[in-house]
Design an enzyme around this catalytic site. Structure first.
Site, PDB file in Angstrom:
ATOM      1  N   ARG A 175       1.261  -6.256  -5.355  1.00 35.61           N
ATOM      2  CA  ARG A 175      -0.112  -6.614  -5.738  1.00 35.61           C
ATOM      3  C   ARG A 175      -0.431  -6.165  -7.163  1.00 35.61           C
ATOM      4  O   ARG A 175      -1.252  -6.760  -7.839  1.00 35.61           O
ATOM      5  CB  ARG A 175      -1.094  -6.036  -4.705  1.00 35.61           C
TER       6      ARG A 175
ATOM      7  N   LYS B  61      11.040   4.347  -0.071  1.00 33.50           N
ATOM      8  CA  LYS B  61      11.208   3.793   1.278  1.00 33.50           C
ATOM      9  C   LYS B  61      12.311   4.535   2.023  1.00 33.50           C
ATOM     10  O   LYS B  61      13.216   5.086   1.390  1.00 33.50           O
ATOM     11  CB  LYS B  61      11.629   2.318   1.171  1.00 33.50           C
TER      12      LYS B  61
ATOM     13  N   ASP C  14      13.086  -8.915  -2.230  1.00 36.32           N
ATOM     14  CA  ASP C  14      11.686  -8.821  -2.630  1.00 36.32           C
ATOM     15  C   ASP C  14      11.362  -9.737  -3.827  1.00 36.32           C
ATOM     16  O   ASP C  14      10.249  -9.739  -4.339  1.00 36.32           O
ATOM     17  CB  ASP C  14      11.343  -7.357  -2.950  1.00 36.32           C
TER      18      ASP C  14
ATOM     19  N   GLU D 263       3.554  -2.308  -4.694  1.00 36.91           N
ATOM     20  CA  GLU D 263       3.749  -2.696  -6.090  1.00 36.91           C
ATOM     21  C   GLU D 263       3.527  -4.188  -6.315  1.00 36.91           C
ATOM     22  O   GLU D 263       3.153  -4.594  -7.412  1.00 36.91           O
ATOM     23  CB  GLU D 263       5.155  -2.288  -6.561  1.00 36.91           C
TER      24      GLU D 263
ATOM     25  N   ASP E 108      13.096  -3.454  -4.463  1.00 40.15           N
ATOM     26  CA  ASP E 108      11.915  -2.635  -4.201  1.00 40.15           C
ATOM     27  C   ASP E 108      12.325  -1.371  -3.461  1.00 40.15           C
ATOM     28  O   ASP E 108      12.450  -1.374  -2.237  1.00 40.15           O
ATOM     29  CB  ASP E 108      10.887  -3.431  -3.393  1.00 40.15           C
TER      30      ASP E 108
ATOM     31  N   ASP F 129       4.606   2.028  -3.491  1.00 41.34           N
ATOM     32  CA  ASP F 129       5.320   0.976  -2.763  1.00 41.34           C
ATOM     33  C   ASP F 129       4.451  -0.270  -2.563  1.00 41.34           C
ATOM     34  O   ASP F 129       4.936  -1.317  -2.157  1.00 41.34           O
ATOM     35  CB  ASP F 129       5.785   1.538  -1.406  1.00 41.34           C
TER      36      ASP F 129
HETATM   37  N1  BES Z   1       8.082  -5.635  -0.426  1.00 41.10           N
HETATM   38  C1  BES Z   1       7.307  -4.824   0.447  1.00 41.10           C
HETATM   39  C2  BES Z   1       6.857  -5.567   1.684  1.00 41.10           C
HETATM   40  C3  BES Z   1       7.895  -5.808   2.730  1.00 41.10           C
HETATM   41  C4  BES Z   1       8.263  -4.805   3.595  1.00 41.10           C
HETATM   42  C5  BES Z   1       8.428  -7.053   2.898  1.00 41.10           C
HETATM   43  C6  BES Z   1       9.187  -5.047   4.581  1.00 41.10           C
HETATM   44  C7  BES Z   1       9.330  -7.301   3.883  1.00 41.10           C
HETATM   45  C8  BES Z   1       9.718  -6.313   4.726  1.00 41.10           C
HETATM   46  C9  BES Z   1       6.059  -4.348  -0.276  1.00 41.10           C
HETATM   47  O1  BES Z   1       6.205  -4.099  -1.625  1.00 41.10           O
HETATM   48  C10 BES Z   1       5.657  -3.069   0.371  1.00 41.10           C
HETATM   49  O2  BES Z   1       6.392  -2.139   0.277  1.00 41.10           O
HETATM   50  N2  BES Z   1       4.506  -3.056   1.007  1.00 41.10           N
HETATM   51  C11 BES Z   1       4.036  -1.902   1.679  1.00 41.10           C
HETATM   52  C12 BES Z   1       2.564  -1.791   1.444  1.00 41.10           C
HETATM   53  C13 BES Z   1       1.978  -0.502   1.936  1.00 41.10           C
HETATM   54  C14 BES Z   1       2.462   0.652   1.108  1.00 41.10           C
HETATM   55  C15 BES Z   1       0.475  -0.613   1.884  1.00 41.10           C
HETATM   56  C16 BES Z   1       4.330  -2.103   3.166  1.00 41.10           C
HETATM   57  O3  BES Z   1       4.125  -3.188   3.677  1.00 41.10           O
HETATM   58  O4  BES Z   1       4.786  -1.147   3.787  1.00 41.10           O
HETATM   59 ZN    ZN Z   2       7.699  -5.120  -2.590  1.00 37.21          ZN
HETATM   60 MN    MN Z   3       6.924  -2.115  -1.971  1.00 38.25          MN
END
Ligand code: BES
Ligand code: ZN
Ligand code: MN
Length: 501
Positions: A354, A280, A291, A352, A273, A350
């Site tokens: 969901r 990121k 991920d 993604e 991811d 990001d």
């Molecule tokens: N895979 C990430 C969530 C994640 C982040 C898991 C850090 C473990 C450690 C997910 O796809 C993501 O990027 N989520 C974003 C959502 C936001 C853009 C609303 C997040 O949590 O920053």
């Molecule tokens: Zn993710």
């Molecule tokens: Mn993500």
């Protein structure tokens, strides 16, 4: 490694090693006392001399103790006698395994399942000992050219139980413990595998192998063109920027002994991811290979179910793809039509997970599920809310949430329920589509679940956010295999096995 149970007295054991507990301060456990008696006070004299205080995890390895038939006696500190908790118990087991593995005892008899752990029975103690042992021995060295092989690794551990009538339950506990620990091990291997190797195709290959190993499992793969036909446009949108094509594994486990509707388990399998166009920051980005730990968990759980031949029907789905930036990637502002017909404004590429899951949640309606559970490393917000110890749980059905929390307590693989009331849903309103894929900064773990809940109206559903628990960072960076123990426990309970007896 080989595990077994027996019921006998310590002085009669002829083994490479006998393991006995010492409580704080310098107090002998019943077993240690028996050993002390036959050795004419050898052990108590050592304690008097200050060799071992009995603090949790302290070890003292003795050789050729007078009159003892076994070659070695391993004394292990167990803390204050009536205060031993679950974490300390597991720590003690792991300490023993590491010590034995490095000191040449290839087999050993362990008397620690006779310790008192508050609220836990023999089944629990044996099962946890097996799970903790296999965990302690885990090591990911597949990609190292110079593999260090131990000359005399631990091969066989015998748990001594205080009464013969407990042998049956002890054997059950070993059987369950080995199945769960093996499920965890193979999931860890998938999680730790780097993203240039472990891509969608690699994951689907592993899911196919499950079908080759177990006759009750059938695996089918849904490819990109089939997803297009099905209208899974949100799932497809995520992988548009990647050369690795999206692939969904449907792992179907069926038994003749059950005609009930299936339990569906869905795992997020984003093999890397990057965030996509909403890229990121680079620090720690390697960890986004994890991920796909939701999908790895499904793989592990299906192994457990098939190995234990549980009399239930379960469909495990690994939703695999990769989130990369590219000129073909989805952009912030794009609107996609999901398989359910609802439109989504992608405000952040990001978010993604969901997008993938929402289409799979619609896809599974065809199974007329009894229950649907999704497992995903979904939000950084969950890590902020619960840290790295406890997974987040959100459900649209109270009884299901209770059952899962109960299983999490029984297995020691804990989850905590978070609320999902009406107010939160407003955060997902969009000016340009039915919903947006993100809310504002607040309650990110809950708004992610709110998003998913719009695709789960037809069945009872629970969502488990493992963003904080699926792997460990830092020096001992490693996939944890969570929540395999918790879900396996839930399925054991559903299959009618009562661990509290
Ligand atoms: N895979 C990430 C969530 C994640 C982040 C898991 C850090 C473990 C450690 C997910 O796809 C993501 O990027 N989520 C974003 C959502 C936001 C853009 C609303 C997040 O949590 O920053
Ligand atoms: Zn993710
Ligand atoms: Mn993500």
């Amino acid at each position: 490694m080989d595990f077994s149970v027996k019921s006998g007295s310590p002085e009669k054991q002829r083994s490479a090693c006998i393991i006995a507990g010492i409580f704080e301060p310098r107090r002998l456990s019943i077993i240690a006392e028996q050993l002390d008696k036959i050795s004419e006070g050898y052990i108590s004299a050592l304690l008097r001399r200050g060799e071992l205080e009995g603090k949790v995890g302290q070890v003292l390895l003795l050789h050729h103790v007078p009159n003892i038939l076994s070659e070695r006696v391993l004394l292990i500190g167990c803390g204050k006698e009536r205060e031993l908790n679950e974490r300390q118990y597991k720590h003690i087991i792991q300490k023993i395994i590491n010590t034995l593995n490095n000191t040449g005892s290839m087999e050993s008899v362990c008397f620690l399942t006779e310790l008192h752990v508050k609220g836990r029975n023999t089944y629990w103690k044996v099962r946890q000992a097996v799970e903790s042992s296999i965990e302690a021995l885990y090591d990911f060295n597949q990609l190292k050219t110079n593999k260090i092989e131990l000359r005399r690794p631990l091969r066989k551990l015998v748990f001594n139980l205080s009464a013969r009538r407990e042998l049956n339950i002890g054997e059950k506990a070993i059987q369950h413990g080995i199945a769960i620990a093996t499920g965890i091990k193979i999931a860890k291997d998938l999680g730790n595998m780097p993203p240039n190797i472990c891509n969608s195709e690699y994951l689907t290959l592993q899911s196919r192998k499950l079908a080759e190993t177990f006759e009750n499992i059938n695996t089918t793969i849904i490819e990109e063109h089939q997803m297009k036909k099905l209208g899974m446009n949100a799932y497809l949108a995520v992988s548009k920027g990647s050369n690795n094509k999206p692939l969904m594994s449907i792992i179907d486990y069926k038994t003749d002994s059950s005609t009930s509707k299936p339990i569906i388990l869905i795992g997020k399998g984003v093999t890397f991811d990057s965030g996509g166009i909403s890229i990121k920051p680079s620090s720690g980005l390697d960890e986004m290979k994890y991920d796909m730990c939701g999908a790895a968990a499904i793989y592990g759980i299906m192994h457990v179910v098939a190995r234990l031949k549980l009399p239930i029907n379960v469909v495990g789905i690994m939703a695999n793809c990769e989130n990369m930036p590219d000129s073909n990637s989805i952009r912030p502002g794009d609107v996609v039509t999901t398989m359910s017909g609802q439109t989504v404004e992608v405000l952040n590429t990001d978010a993604e997970g969901r997008l993938i899951l929402c289409d799979v949640l619609t896809y599974v309606e065809r199974f007329e599920p009894e229950i649907v559970i999704d497992i995903a490393t979904l939000t950084g917000a969950c890590v902020i809310a619960l840290g790295h110890h406890i997974s987040g749980l959100i459900s649209n059905h109270n009884p299901l949430a209770y059952d899962l929390i109960n299983a999490s307590e029984q297995s020691g693989d804990r989850a905590w329920r978070l609320p999902m009331t009406d107010e939160y849903h407003e955060q997902l309103e969009s000016n340009f589509a039915d919903i947006a894929n993100i809310g504002d900064r607040s309650a990110g773990v809950i708004t992610a679940a709110c998003f998913l809940s719009k695709f789960t109206r037809k069945y009872n559903w629970a969502h488990i956010d493992i963003a904080g628990t699926a792997w460990k960072s830092g020096k001992n960076k490693c996939c944890t295999g969570r929540p395999i123990a918790m879900i396996s426990q839930y399925l054991l309970n559903r299959a009618g096995f009562n661990v509290d007896d």
